[in-house]
Scaffold this active site. Sequence first.
Site, PDB file in Angstrom:
ATOM      1  CG  ASN A   1      -1.318  -6.230   5.077  1.00 55.02           C
ATOM      2  OD1 ASN A   1      -0.106  -5.867   5.449  1.00 55.02           O
ATOM      3  ND2 ASN A   1      -1.656  -6.415   3.949  1.00 55.02           N
ATOM      4  N   GLY A  54       2.024  -5.004   7.121  1.00 58.09           N
ATOM      5  CA  GLY A  54       2.474  -4.101   6.366  1.00 58.09           C
ATOM      6  C   GLY A  54       1.630  -2.845   6.511  1.00 58.09           C
ATOM      7  CG  ASP A  58     -10.988  -3.254   1.036  1.00 55.77           C
ATOM      8  OD1 ASP A  58     -10.359  -4.105   1.728  1.00 55.77           O
ATOM      9  OD2 ASP A  58     -11.502  -3.293   0.001  1.00 55.77           O
ATOM     10  CB  SER A  59      -5.888  -0.321  -0.007  1.00 53.57           C
ATOM     11  OG  SER A  59      -5.340  -1.346   0.834  1.00 53.57           O
TER      12      SER A  59
HETATM   13  P1  IMP Z   1      -6.939  -5.564   1.583  1.00 52.93           P
HETATM   14  O1  IMP Z   1      -6.336  -6.051   2.933  1.00 52.93           O
HETATM   15  O2  IMP Z   1      -8.386  -6.500   1.496  1.00 52.93           O
HETATM   16  O3  IMP Z   1      -7.414  -4.336   1.543  1.00 52.93           O
HETATM   17  O4  IMP Z   1      -6.130  -5.908   0.437  1.00 52.93           O
HETATM   18  C1  IMP Z   1      -5.172  -4.978   0.284  1.00 52.93           C
HETATM   19  C2  IMP Z   1      -4.221  -5.604  -0.742  1.00 52.93           C
HETATM   20  O5  IMP Z   1      -3.954  -4.596  -2.015  1.00 52.93           O
HETATM   21  C3  IMP Z   1      -2.845  -5.990  -0.174  1.00 52.93           C
HETATM   22  O6  IMP Z   1      -2.919  -7.232   0.366  1.00 52.93           O
HETATM   23  C4  IMP Z   1      -1.749  -5.859  -1.368  1.00 52.93           C
HETATM   24  O7  IMP Z   1      -1.880  -6.942  -2.108  1.00 52.93           O
HETATM   25  C5  IMP Z   1      -2.565  -4.653  -2.165  1.00 52.93           C
HETATM   26  N1  IMP Z   1      -2.063  -3.237  -1.486  1.00 52.93           N
HETATM   27  C6  IMP Z   1      -2.568  -2.251  -0.892  1.00 52.93           C
HETATM   28  N2  IMP Z   1      -2.074  -1.218  -0.581  1.00 52.93           N
HETATM   29  C7  IMP Z   1      -0.731  -1.676  -0.915  1.00 52.93           C
HETATM   30  C8  IMP Z   1       0.474  -0.870  -0.677  1.00 52.93           C
HETATM   31  O8  IMP Z   1       0.654   0.218  -0.097  1.00 52.93           O
HETATM   32  N3  IMP Z   1       1.581  -1.702  -1.464  1.00 52.93           N
HETATM   33  C9  IMP Z   1       1.419  -2.866  -2.034  1.00 52.93           C
HETATM   34  N4  IMP Z   1       0.374  -3.492  -2.214  1.00 52.93           N
HETATM   35  C10 IMP Z   1      -0.965  -2.795  -1.635  1.00 52.93           C
END
Ligand code: IMP
Length: 201
Positions: free
Chosen positions: A13, A15, A72-73
């Site tokens: 990701n 971002g 993971d967020s």
């Molecule tokens: P992961 O890559 O499976 O951890 O998915 C995390 C998802 O949570 C991201 O694709 C976003 O949709 C959302 N997310 C996590 N952190 C943020 C942030 O800092 N800003 C906006 N969305 C976030």
Amino acid sequence: MKEQKTIVLASNNPGKRQEIESLLAEEGIRIRPQGDFQVPEIEETGKTFVENAILKARQAAAYSGLPAIADDSGLEVDALKGAPGIFSARFAGVGASDEENLRKLLAALKGLPSEARTARFQCVMVYLRHAADPTPVICQGTWEGAILRAPRGQNGFGYDPVFFVPSERCSAAELDPETKNRLSHRGQALRKLIAYLREQK
Ligand code: IMP
């Protein structure tokens, strides 16, 4: 002179990568993206942020032979009983865009008054010294806010345009990257991890 630490970052990701790399660069830690090691996309089969972060970090460490960091967020919305949570990236379906996820969220909260729109971002950041590391370092951050009625701002990624930050009275996508890193769930978790890595130097 001590060798510079190199860590593989288990994220595709862009971002997230930008936010994590900018804080680690200040520490003189060299980050290699997992794309450098042809790490395949992993299925996030865990039921918690911790499990998924460990799965990602373990795979990146195995492919690269380097220590690994993974985060993971996700977003927890009170009116949706904590959803989308670990499914934040795929709220509108596997492969959904940020825009599609955000639209689905706004539709689900349509008509809800401000006081019922409370939400928070959660982040679990994991560090594995190697793929078989039995004692992962686990750091967590939480960022409290609320869901706006319409997107605002151009910065950040994911749900940032609809995440209202009470202390700044604007959306997360209206914050400059430094301010977001100072306040965010990811910044909090990463600073805890950096404090640990400093102790190990
Ligand atoms: P992961 O890559 O499976 O951890 O998915 C995390 C998802 O949570 C991201 O694709 C976003 O949709 C959302 N997310 C996590 N952190 C943020 C942030 O800092 N800003 C906006 N969305 C976030």
